[in-house]
Design an enzyme around this catalytic site. Structure first.
Site, PDB file in Angstrom:
ATOM      1  N   GLY A 292     103.170  46.444  -9.681  1.00 50.30           N
ATOM      2  CA  GLY A 292     104.493  46.661  -9.089  1.00 50.30           C
ATOM      3  C   GLY A 292     104.479  46.616  -7.581  1.00 50.30           C
ATOM      4  CB  ALA A 293     102.304  45.136  -5.245  1.00 43.71           C
ATOM      5  CB  SER A 294     107.546  42.449  -6.035  1.00 38.82           C
ATOM      6  OG  SER A 294     108.086  43.389  -6.951  1.00 38.82           O
TER       7      SER A 294
ATOM      8  CG  ASP B  70     107.337  43.747 -18.894  1.00 38.94           C
ATOM      9  OD1 ASP B  70     106.886  44.863 -18.537  1.00 38.94           O
ATOM     10  OD2 ASP B  70     108.269  43.625 -19.715  1.00 38.94           O
TER      11      ASP B  70
ATOM     12  CG  ASN C 198     103.294  51.313  -6.951  1.00 43.05           C
ATOM     13  OD1 ASN C 198     103.648  52.339  -6.367  1.00 43.05           O
ATOM     14  ND2 ASN C 198     104.075  50.237  -6.997  1.00 43.05           N
TER      15      ASN C 198
ATOM     16  CE1 TYR D 114     110.090  57.884 -11.980  1.00 41.85           C
ATOM     17  CE2 TYR D 114     110.277  60.126 -11.147  1.00 41.85           C
ATOM     18  CZ  TYR D 114     109.864  58.817 -10.986  1.00 41.85           C
ATOM     19  OH  TYR D 114     109.215  58.443  -9.834  1.00 41.85           O
TER      20      TYR D 114
ATOM     21  CB  ALA E 185     108.399  63.491 -19.959  1.00 37.76           C
TER      22      ALA E 185
ATOM     23  CE  LYS F  74     106.412  57.838 -12.041  1.00 36.04           C
ATOM     24  NZ  LYS F  74     105.506  56.761 -11.622  1.00 36.04           N
TER      25      LYS F  74
ATOM     26  CB  ILE G  93     109.012  57.349  -0.937  1.00 36.25           C
ATOM     27  CG1 ILE G  93     107.946  58.419  -1.256  1.00 36.25           C
ATOM     28  CG2 ILE G  93     108.468  56.277   0.012  1.00 36.25           C
ATOM     29  CD1 ILE G  93     107.391  59.169  -0.087  1.00 36.25           C
TER      30      ILE G  93
END
Ligand code: NAP
Length: 247
Positions: free
Chosen positions: A11-13, A62, A89, A154, A156, A158, A187
């Site tokens: 997920g680095a885009s 994906d 990430n 979310y 749960a 994390k 962030i």
């Protein structure tokens, strides 16, 4: 033979992952930038870093799909022969009352935020364990520590990532692989773009450092854990949050 260290970042885009990719590339890592939907952003980042003669690749996957997660790892090995740092990430957030969360939405959040980490990490470890060194950094969240109303799925996912980090750290310690989690506070990325200005001001006011975070704050934390500074740190959750959550 490639002598540089290699970092695979999911997920680095966009957002945090994008900044992590830039910082690692500028610190002499080969970097594989995974993206899913944001092809243009990934291409632009590739071009920007290539123009600086940095060693970067992009790969569409994906990662909530195990076959695509495996392809991402295979691609990284094909390009650079090794994975020294894996940064899990990629993530999504959804805002909904618990009673309104559909089964589909629950599973989507779990698949992207948690199951993907299982798929990518399991495959990457095939190559990392024989090397008897490596760093795994999981991007969790403060909401995985303290819980967020309207974000039960979310939170749960994390929190599960933190449990996974601790257990895997124990299992991989003898292989000299450190596994840690970063639990960012709020962030400034697309993920919080729907939060109104008044709420952002309230969040700043409730943060001892009087600001919300920037992606570079998390990138620097990840670089610290990936480098020698992280050699004797494993199974820990470092919460880069400006003091918003102190526990
Ligand atoms: P973001 O700006 O929305 O970026 C999310 C990234 O994840 C994008 O690059 C996206 O790629 C990727 N992604 C989503 N689903 C994917 C999939 N199925 N396969 C591959 N990549 C996928 O979010 P962010 O704020 O940078 O968040 C990054 C991580 O930090 C997440 O795990 C998030 O939960 C965590 N975090 C963020 C905050 C915050 O306040 N921003 C706080 C705590 C924790 P594409 O666009 O290419 O699909």
């Amino acid at each position: 033979m490639n002598t540089k260290k290699t970092a695979l970042i999911t997920g680095a885009s966009r957002g945090i992952g994008r900044e992590v990719a830039k910082l690692f590339a500028k610190n002499n890592y080969n970097v594989v930038i995974n993206y899913n939907k944001s092809e243009k952003e990934a291409q632009d980042l590739l071009e920007e870093l290539n123009n600086e003669n940095l060693s970067v690749r992009i790969f569409k996957a994906d990662i909530s799909n195990p076959q695509e997660a495996n392809s991402l790892v295979n691609y990284t090995i094909g390009q650079f022969e090794r994975i020294d740092v894996l940064i899990n990430n990629a993530g999504i957030s959804k805002f909904n009352l618990f009673t309104d969360i559909s089964y589909e939405e629950w599973h989507e959040v779990m698949n992207v935020n948690l199951n993907s980490v299982f798929y990518v990490t399991k495959k990457a470890l095939q190559y990392m364990i024989p090397e008897l060194q490596g760093k795994i950094i999981n991007i969790s969240s403060i909401w995985g520590i303290v819980g967020a109303s309207n974000e039960v799925h979310y939170s749960a996912s994390k929190a599960a990532l933190i449990g996974m980090t601790k257990a895997l750290a124990k299992e991989l310690g003898p292989s000299n692989i450190q596994v840690n989690a970063i639990a960012p506070g709020v962030i400034e990325t697309d993920m919080i773009k729907d939060i109104d200005d008044d709420t952002i001001d309230m969040l700043k006011y409730d943060t001892p450092l009087m600001r919300i975070g920037k992606p570079i704050d998390i990138a620097k934390c990840a670089l610290f854990l990936a480098q020698d500074g992280g050699d004797f740190i494993t199974g820990q959750v470092i919460s880069s949050n400006g003091g918003f959550v102190i526990y």
